[in-house]
Design a protein around this motif. Structure first.
Motif, PDB file in Angstrom:
ATOM      1  N   GLY A 312      40.619 111.030   6.162  1.00 23.59           N
ATOM      2  CA  GLY A 312      41.315 111.782   4.991  1.00 23.59           C
ATOM      3  C   GLY A 312      42.603 110.948   4.225  1.00 23.59           C
ATOM      4  O   GLY A 312      42.649 111.184   3.162  1.00 23.59           O
ATOM      5  N   PHE A 313      43.241 110.177   5.023  1.00 23.30           N
ATOM      6  CA  PHE A 313      44.192 109.544   4.552  1.00 23.30           C
ATOM      7  C   PHE A 313      43.975 108.464   3.733  1.00 23.30           C
ATOM      8  O   PHE A 313      44.354 108.075   2.464  1.00 23.30           O
ATOM      9  CB  PHE A 313      45.240 108.725   5.867  1.00 23.30           C
ATOM     10  CG  PHE A 313      46.474 108.079   5.497  1.00 23.30           C
ATOM     11  CD1 PHE A 313      47.610 108.790   4.990  1.00 23.30           C
ATOM     12  CD2 PHE A 313      46.288 106.626   4.781  1.00 23.30           C
ATOM     13  CE1 PHE A 313      48.614 108.053   4.674  1.00 23.30           C
ATOM     14  CE2 PHE A 313      47.420 105.980   4.344  1.00 23.30           C
ATOM     15  CZ  PHE A 313      48.497 106.849   4.224  1.00 23.30           C
ATOM     16  N   SER A 314      42.592 107.641   4.034  1.00 22.52           N
ATOM     17  CA  SER A 314      42.104 106.564   3.218  1.00 22.52           C
ATOM     18  C   SER A 314      41.595 107.206   1.916  1.00 22.52           C
ATOM     19  O   SER A 314      41.815 106.437   0.768  1.00 22.52           O
ATOM     20  CB  SER A 314      40.932 106.037   3.984  1.00 22.52           C
ATOM     21  OG  SER A 314      40.222 104.847   3.078  1.00 22.52           O
ATOM     22  N   GLY A 315      41.005 108.535   1.921  1.00 21.19           N
ATOM     23  CA  GLY A 315      40.504 109.049   0.553  1.00 21.19           C
ATOM     24  C   GLY A 315      41.778 109.308  -0.248  1.00 21.19           C
ATOM     25  O   GLY A 315      41.633 109.076  -1.570  1.00 21.19           O
ATOM     26  N   SER A 316      43.061 109.335  -0.046  1.00 23.66           N
ATOM     27  CA  SER A 316      44.113 109.701  -0.620  1.00 23.66           C
ATOM     28  C   SER A 316      44.613 108.551  -1.175  1.00 23.66           C
ATOM     29  O   SER A 316      45.279 108.298  -2.265  1.00 23.66           O
ATOM     30  CB  SER A 316      45.106 110.657   0.183  1.00 23.66           C
ATOM     31  OG  SER A 316      44.902 111.764   0.373  1.00 23.66           O
ATOM     32  N   LEU A 317      44.623 107.548  -0.424  1.00 22.09           N
ATOM     33  CA  LEU A 317      45.410 106.011  -0.636  1.00 22.09           C
ATOM     34  C   LEU A 317      44.541 105.581  -1.636  1.00 22.09           C
ATOM     35  O   LEU A 317      45.111 104.780  -2.463  1.00 22.09           O
ATOM     36  CB  LEU A 317      45.672 105.251   0.717  1.00 22.09           C
ATOM     37  CG  LEU A 317      46.382 103.861   0.631  1.00 22.09           C
ATOM     38  CD1 LEU A 317      47.650 104.213  -0.147  1.00 22.09           C
ATOM     39  CD2 LEU A 317      46.446 103.219   1.671  1.00 22.09           C
ATOM     40  N   LEU A 318      43.129 105.482  -1.289  1.00 24.43           N
ATOM     41  CA  LEU A 318      42.433 104.479  -2.317  1.00 24.43           C
ATOM     42  C   LEU A 318      42.645 104.824  -3.878  1.00 24.43           C
ATOM     43  O   LEU A 318      42.692 103.480  -4.440  1.00 24.43           O
ATOM     44  CB  LEU A 318      40.790 104.997  -2.041  1.00 24.43           C
ATOM     45  CG  LEU A 318      39.753 104.365  -3.062  1.00 24.43           C
ATOM     46  CD1 LEU A 318      39.714 102.901  -2.690  1.00 24.43           C
ATOM     47  CD2 LEU A 318      38.414 104.895  -2.930  1.00 24.43           C
ATOM     48  N   PRO A 319      42.742 105.890  -4.611  1.00 27.62           N
ATOM     49  CA  PRO A 319      43.089 105.918  -5.819  1.00 27.62           C
ATOM     50  C   PRO A 319      44.405 105.004  -6.132  1.00 27.62           C
ATOM     51  O   PRO A 319      44.581 104.413  -7.170  1.00 27.62           O
ATOM     52  CB  PRO A 319      42.911 107.057  -6.308  1.00 27.62           C
ATOM     53  CG  PRO A 319      43.184 107.932  -5.062  1.00 27.62           C
ATOM     54  CD  PRO A 319      42.660 107.183  -4.047  1.00 27.62           C
ATOM     55  N   LEU A 320      45.230 104.976  -5.611  1.00 36.06           N
ATOM     56  CA  LEU A 320      46.777 104.662  -5.420  1.00 36.06           C
ATOM     57  C   LEU A 320      46.540 102.901  -5.475  1.00 36.06           C
ATOM     58  O   LEU A 320      47.055 102.287  -6.092  1.00 36.06           O
ATOM     59  CB  LEU A 320      47.581 105.045  -4.470  1.00 36.06           C
ATOM     60  CG  LEU A 320      47.754 106.428  -4.675  1.00 36.06           C
ATOM     61  CD1 LEU A 320      48.670 107.001  -3.359  1.00 36.06           C
ATOM     62  CD2 LEU A 320      48.530 106.817  -5.887  1.00 36.06           C
ATOM     63  N   LEU A 321      45.522 102.485  -4.421  1.00 35.58           N
ATOM     64  CA  LEU A 321      45.417 101.064  -4.408  1.00 35.58           C
ATOM     65  C   LEU A 321      44.690 100.411  -5.694  1.00 35.58           C
ATOM     66  O   LEU A 321      44.854  99.508  -5.924  1.00 35.58           O
ATOM     67  CB  LEU A 321      44.701 100.574  -2.972  1.00 35.58           C
ATOM     68  CG  LEU A 321      45.456 100.968  -1.786  1.00 35.58           C
ATOM     69  CD1 LEU A 321      44.638 100.857  -0.665  1.00 35.58           C
ATOM     70  CD2 LEU A 321      46.847 100.137  -1.681  1.00 35.58           C
TER      71      LEU A 321
END
Length: 354
Positions: A312-321
């Motif tokens: 869940g966290f990775s899915g939220s962070l991906l577009p920001l990275l």
């Protein structure tokens, strides 16, 4: 994006099995042109082979300090090791350094010594101040789940990572379980939503408080619940929910206190009745003998469900990275770092810009 080099570090805390980037999202970064180095890590929930298979470079655990290029962005979750004393890289992680927490000034001065910068995930927010990548739901879920198990006398120590399916089964009420009341404060946020789900899975319909109910706190009503799950992270001073004087109150019904926020040591702590967190080895500490009150205050709760929370966290962070360095949330993140340094008298001109 072709110039960005991300370095996913090993977590030094032995109980930290989560990762901010899962292999499937690592593939998308690599495919977009990002250089992604992943350190080996014996406890990370996803094995290093899965990262290598999607095109990531592999490096030894803890090698970022000596091997990562100066312009690499080091990504992690929890605290850094004590060395090196001077931090030269930009680091993305939960620093817990902006609210006078223990060790906060020391950490910021390490960045000053090396010219690096802290991009604190807690302050990666949108235009309205809402966090864009968070573990809140799972923190609340687990904080409430552990409170239920403790209150029913079924919480085993030491804690070990599990799955949501196994935990849901453990939460089901069984014959002989006594009914109890539970209060979730901060019930409308991510953590509060997770806490409510866990309590309902345990057969408990919680009382739900949020801003409206805490503006004029009804402390006797709070203390009349058997279980309290605190999901409030204060950003400005507010009256504490539970005070030292409340522990001696003979009318207090409250027996189990689960602090999801764990803002211990901060002047903004809404539960200033304890001075240290609890650990996986000993997840519960008795705060008061009579009437009894047990505390659960674990600051990496989602690592007990490492796969679900990481995905869940990775899915939220991906577009920001994928948009790293463009501005917006990352610029706000860096501005907050410089503000904290200025408050300590550190010359912000010493630091590298994103």
């Amino acid at each position: 994006m072709t110039e960005l080099h991300l370095w996913l570090r090993h977590e030094v805390r032995s109980t930290e099995r989560r990762t901010p980037l899962v292999p499937s999202d690592a593939r998308r970064l690599v495919d977009s042109g990002v250089t992604l180095t992943v350190e080996e890590s014996p406890q990370r929930i996803f094995p290093i082979e899965q990262y290598a298979a999607v095109g990531c470079r592999v490096a030894p655990a803890g090698s970022w300090a000596s091997r990562a290029p100066e312009d690499a962005v080091v990504v992690g979750l929890k605290e850094l090791p004590d060395e090196p004393a001077a931090l030269t890289h930009r680091h993305v992680f939960f620093g817990h350094a902006y609210k006078e927490q223990p060790g906060a000034e020391e950490l910021l001065r390490r960045f000053a010594a090396g010219g690096g910068a802290l991009l604190d995930l807690e302050y990666l927010v949108d235009d309205h101040g809402r966090r864009l990548a968070a573990f809140g739901y799972w923190a609340g879920y687990l904080g409430a789940a552990l409170a239920v198990l403790q209150h029913r006398g079924r919480l085993a120590a030491p804690l070990t990572p599990t799955s949501q399916e196994e935990l849901q089964e453990a939460l089901r009420p069984v014959a002989g379980d006594e009914e109890f009341t539970a209060l979730v404060i901060g019930a409308l946020g991510r953590s509060g939503r997770g806490a409510r789900v866990a309590l309902r899975a345990a057969g408990v319909e919680p009382t739900c408080w949020d801003l409206d109910e805490t503006r004029d706190l009804d402390r006797p009503a709070l203390l009349a619940h058997d279980v309290l799950v605190n999901c409030v992270l204060a950003t400005s001073p507010i009256p504490p929910f539970v005070r030292e004087a409340d522990l001696d109150d003979p009318a207090r019904r409250l027996r189990t206190l689960s602090d999801v926020t764990c803002d211990v040591g901060s002047p903004l702590n809404v539960l200033p009745v304890y001075d240290r967190t609890t650990e996986w080895a000993e997840p519960v500490r008795r705060l008061h003998k009579e009437p009894p009150l047990d505390l659960i205050a674990i600051d990496n709760l989602p690592s007990l469900l490492p796969e679900e929370s990481s995905v869940g966290f990775s899915g939220s962070l991906l577009p920001l990275l994928l948009e790293f360095g463009v501005g917006g949330p990352w610029a706000r993140c860096l501005d907050r770092f410089h503000q904290a340094c200025r408050e300590l008298g550190i010359d912000e001109g010493e630091f590298r810009r994103v």
